[in-house]
Structure formats: C-alpha cells, structure tokens
Design a protein around this motif. Structure first.
Motif, PDB file in Angstrom:
ATOM      1  N   PHE A 187       0.837  -1.204   0.000  1.00 35.32           N
ATOM      2  CA  PHE A 187       0.000   0.000   0.000  1.00 35.32           C
ATOM      3  C   PHE A 187       0.869   1.250   0.000  1.00 35.32           C
ATOM      4  CE2 PHE A 187      -1.996   3.384   2.505  1.00 35.32           C
ATOM      5  CZ  PHE A 187      -3.081   3.659   1.708  1.00 35.32           C
ATOM      6  N   TRP A 188       1.897   1.279   0.883  1.00 37.33           N
ATOM      7  CA  TRP A 188       2.767   2.444   0.940  1.00 37.33           C
ATOM      8  C   TRP A 188       3.575   2.609  -0.338  1.00 37.33           C
ATOM      9  CZ3 TRP A 188       2.683   1.982   6.656  1.00 37.33           C
ATOM     10  CH2 TRP A 188       2.336   3.187   7.246  1.00 37.33           C
ATOM     11  N   PHE A 189       3.938   1.514  -0.969  1.00 35.65           N
ATOM     12  CA  PHE A 189       4.652   1.600  -2.237  1.00 35.65           C
ATOM     13  C   PHE A 189       3.766   2.231  -3.311  1.00 35.65           C
ATOM     14  CE2 PHE A 189       5.764  -0.259  -6.377  1.00 35.65           C
ATOM     15  CZ  PHE A 189       7.060   0.224  -6.496  1.00 35.65           C
ATOM     16  N   VAL A 190       2.522   1.793  -3.393  1.00 39.30           N
ATOM     17  CA  VAL A 190       1.596   2.346  -4.391  1.00 39.30           C
ATOM     18  C   VAL A 190       1.337   3.827  -4.120  1.00 39.30           C
ATOM     19  CG1 VAL A 190      -0.793   2.236  -5.224  1.00 39.30           C
ATOM     20  CG2 VAL A 190       0.521   0.138  -4.940  1.00 39.30           C
ATOM     21  N   GLU A 191       1.157   4.187  -2.864  1.00 38.10           N
ATOM     22  CA  GLU A 191       0.944   5.593  -2.530  1.00 38.10           C
ATOM     23  C   GLU A 191       2.192   6.427  -2.847  1.00 38.10           C
ATOM     24  OE1 GLU A 191      -1.820   7.333  -1.468  1.00 38.10           O
ATOM     25  OE2 GLU A 191      -2.832   5.465  -1.957  1.00 38.10           O
ATOM     26  N   ALA A 230       4.531  10.195  -9.170  1.00 36.82           N
ATOM     27  CA  ALA A 230       3.923  10.582 -10.440  1.00 36.82           C
ATOM     28  C   ALA A 230       3.424  12.021 -10.398  1.00 36.82           C
ATOM     29  CB  ALA A 230       2.778   9.638 -10.789  1.00 36.82           C
ATOM     30  N   ALA A 231       3.022  12.476  -9.228  1.00 34.21           N
ATOM     31  CA  ALA A 231       2.575  13.865  -9.076  1.00 34.21           C
ATOM     32  C   ALA A 231       3.755  14.800  -8.817  1.00 34.21           C
ATOM     33  CB  ALA A 231       1.571  13.965  -7.933  1.00 34.21           C
ATOM     34  N   VAL A 238      -1.646  14.536  -3.594  1.00 34.38           N
ATOM     35  CA  VAL A 238      -2.425  13.505  -4.265  1.00 34.38           C
ATOM     36  C   VAL A 238      -3.821  13.540  -3.650  1.00 34.38           C
ATOM     37  CG1 VAL A 238      -2.614  11.044  -4.740  1.00 34.38           C
ATOM     38  CG2 VAL A 238      -0.365  12.099  -4.613  1.00 34.38           C
ATOM     39  N   PRO A 239      -4.869  13.760  -4.446  1.00 33.67           N
ATOM     40  CA  PRO A 239      -6.215  13.856  -3.888  1.00 33.67           C
ATOM     41  C   PRO A 239      -6.627  12.569  -3.162  1.00 33.67           C
ATOM     42  CG  PRO A 239      -6.191  14.510  -6.196  1.00 33.67           C
ATOM     43  CD  PRO A 239      -4.844  13.966  -5.889  1.00 33.67           C
ATOM     44  N   GLY A 240      -7.157  12.717  -1.962  1.00 34.05           N
ATOM     45  CA  GLY A 240      -7.675  11.582  -1.200  1.00 34.05           C
ATOM     46  C   GLY A 240      -6.613  10.750  -0.514  1.00 34.05           C
TER      47      GLY A 240
END
Length: 137
Positions: free
Chosen positions: A25-29, A35-36, A41-43
């Motif tokens: 999860f932390w990797f994806v976030e 990427a931003a 990052v919204p939400g």
C-alpha cells in the motif's frame, strides 16, 4: 503437536501477509506521489486512514476468532499487529491534525494582516506599505 504447528504457521503467515499488504500500500501511494512530482495527491489521507483502520479492525476480529479456536500464539500475534496498526493510525491522525491546525492558524494570521493592510489603505494615509513579515526563529 499438529495444533501447535497450525498455530505457529497461522501466526507467521497472517502477520507476514498483513505487513506485506501494508508495504505494498505504501509503495503504491509513494508511486502516486512520485507521479505527481511530490505534489498533493487527492484523497491520500482518506485512503491511509481507511487502510490503517480496516487493517487494525480486521486484525482484532481475526484475533478474536483465533481465541475462540483456541490458537493462543496466532491470537497474540494478531492482537499485537492490531495494536501496532492502531498506534500507527493514531500517530498519522495526530500529525494530520497538527498540519491542519498549523494551516488554519497561518491562513487566519494572513487574513488578519491583509485586513489590517486594507484598513490602512482606506484611512487615506497616502502611501501605506504592506506589513513587514518577520522571520521567527
């Protein structure tokens, strides 16, 4: 003998799966943040609260189920994971709350200074300058 093997196996397997899910999860976030280009990052906060809250709740429920199944090691490991996730959730919520309070106080101070500056403009003082910002150290 086989019950102890099952007990230890479940304790290690489920704890490992939960840690792996949290790391994923932390990797994806982190990839979303990358990427931003480091921007917001919204939400992001909602997803983090949801992941930590759901993780701690599910660990507590699994621990309760293991206590009914008379698997003490698996029950204890899930209880520890639930407690750690709850602690992490509390720390993240406290940090987010502090950030929001600081942002609110800064905006409030800037509004007050802007009102004071506009008020001095209306008094007809001729050439009023913007308030001087001092750096706090």
């Amino acid at each position: 003998m086989s019950k102890w093997v099952l007990d230890l196996g479940l304790a290690v397997l489920l704890s490992g799966l939960e840690v792996a899910a949290l790391v994923a999860f932390w990797f994806v976030e982190g990839m979303k943040k990358w990427a931003a280009k480091g921007g917001p990052v919204p939400g992001e906060t909602r997803r983090l609260f949801l992941a930590l809250g759901a993780g701690s709740t599910s660990s507590a429920l699994i621990s309760y189920g293991f206590s009914w199944a008379d698997l003490p090691v698996a029950c204890a490991s899930q209880a520890v994971v639930a407690a750690l996730l709850t602690l992490l959730l509390t720390l993240v919520a406290g940090a987010e709350c502090g950030t929001r309070i600081r942002r609110y106080r800064l905006r409030r101070r800037l509004r007050r200074e802007r009102r004071r500056w506009h008020k001095s403009q209306r008094e007809g003082s001729g050439h009023a300058t913007a308030p001087v910002h001092r750096c706090r150290r």
